[in-house]
Design an enzyme around this catalytic site. Structure first.
Site, PDB file in Angstrom:
ATOM      1  CB  SER A 215      -0.888  -0.110   0.947  1.00  0.00           C
ATOM      2  OG  SER A 215      -1.575   0.747   0.829  1.00  0.00           O
TER       3      SER A 215
ATOM      4  CG  HIS B 131      -5.326  -2.557  -0.286  1.00  0.00           C
ATOM      5  ND1 HIS B 131      -4.945  -2.461  -0.582  1.00  0.00           N
ATOM      6  CD2 HIS B 131      -4.831  -2.022   1.210  1.00  0.00           C
ATOM      7  CE1 HIS B 131      -3.901  -1.544  -0.779  1.00  0.00           C
ATOM      8  NE2 HIS B 131      -4.733  -1.122   1.303  1.00  0.00           N
TER       9      HIS B 131
ATOM     10  CG  ASP C  11      -6.592  -3.907  -3.849  1.00  0.00           C
ATOM     11  OD1 ASP C  11      -6.899  -2.740  -3.010  1.00  0.00           O
ATOM     12  OD2 ASP C  11      -5.461  -3.434  -3.490  1.00  0.00           O
TER      13      ASP C  11
END
Length: 335
Positions: A128, A304, A271
């Site tokens: 991320s 995610h 995601d």
């Protein structure tokens, strides 16, 4: 927990011309003594920190003795993004959060590495926000990294990401309970409808009017509020929309052409934040120009956050990178 070290740095001129006076970079070291082994830099995500290994390490399933990133082999360094509050020093918090970009943080990390006498690293890895910083680090020092491993991230903030950052910023600046309320929204970006539905199945708590999913979300908000500061959340959220390795440079291929690292893009098929489709576009562009580009995919219902959940899959992806190389090639220490 590994000892938290400080590196006082000289003033940094930020990307927008603002000066960050006397930054203090905090970090932890795991595994081999500095200067004796190849270095792996692990970048933390939005609510993470430098404590990546050990009993309380947020990535201890992957980083540790005998683990995928083996601390019996490597020196693992993890920096705290300045202003994340992990050092508990109010003087190091950042109020003018919109002055900072991912590029600024990447430069600070390189400044920290250079202050430690480290010129080359075997790998930089992050999920991320941490992966976005890794992309920038590779561009800033294009010949200093052996493996670039961005996970569940992208080299730029898409319009979708920018839109979500705006919503988070509005909540953080207008809510009566900003951290908790922002976390409610964020958790639904980090997971998927399928993940949430499978987990809770419309069940209620003992209080018949409250659904389990509502209690779960509210608890996440409370937990984050108890361990995170508002200024830190504002900064970390803002950084997500500043991610763009081409800004004030050239187009993507020109920017990346000098990066010698093998690039291992790790996408998550579900995601909802940094989508797998964007990662595939990047891979398709790069594979026409270079050989050392690889696309891997975590398949998960969890979206995610799968990069923090699907440890077995991620280990299978990363093991060939960390277990089949001559690490001494990347030992570079000037002190």
């Amino acid at each position: 927990m590994a000892h938290l070290f400080n590196i006082p740095l000289t003033d940094l001129r930020l990307q927008n011309g603002y000066t960050y006076a006397k930054p203090v970079l905090t970090y932890q070291v795991f595994g081999q003594t500095l200067g004796t082994a190849a270095v792996v830099v692990v970048n933390h995500a939005l609510t993470g920190n430098s404590n990546v290994s050990g009993p309380e390490g947020w990535w201890s399933e992957l980083v540790g003795s005998g683990k995928t990133i083996d601390t019996d082999v490597f020196t693992v360094i993890a920096f705290n993004i300045p202003g994340n509050g992990y050092d508990k020093n109010p003087a190091n918090l950042i109020s003018e959060y919109k002055q900072f970009t991912v590029r600024d943080i990447a430069q600070l990390f390189w400044n920290g590495l250079h202050a430690l006498g480290i010129e080359r690293i075997f790998a930089v890895i992050g999920g991320s926000l941490g992966g976005a910083i890794a992309w920038e680090m590779a561009v800033l020092q294009p010949r200093s990294i052996g493996h670039l491993i961005p996970i569940a991230t992208d080299w730029k903030a898409t319009d979708w990401v920018i839109a979500q950052v705006l919503i988070q910023d509005q909540i953080l600046n207008n809510s009566d309970d900003p951290i908790a309320d922002a976390r409610l929204h964020a958790m639904l970006l980090y997971r998927t409808p399928e993940s949430i539905n499978q987990r809770f199945g419309r069940t209620r708590t003992n209080e018949s009017s409250v659904f389990q999913v509502e209690r779960w979300l509210l608890n996440h908000g409370i937990k984050l509020k108890n361990r995170f500061t508002l200024s830190a959340y504002k900064l970390m959220n803002h950084l997500l929309k500043t991610n763009d390795i081409t800004k004030e440079r050239a187009d993507f291929l020109q920017v990346i052409r000098n990066v010698t690292a093998a690039i291992h893009i790790v996408a998550v098929d579900t995601d909802l934040f940094f989508t797998a489709a964007e990662n595939r576009k990047t891979f398709e562009i790069l594979k026409t120009k270079r050989e050392n580009i690889f696309l891997h995919q975590i398949n998960s219902v969890h979206g995610h956050d799968a990069f923090l959940i699907e440890n077995e899959q991620l280990s299978q992806i990363l093991n060939p990178i960390f277990h089949t190389q001559k690490t001494n090639t990347y030992v570079s220490y000037n002190h």
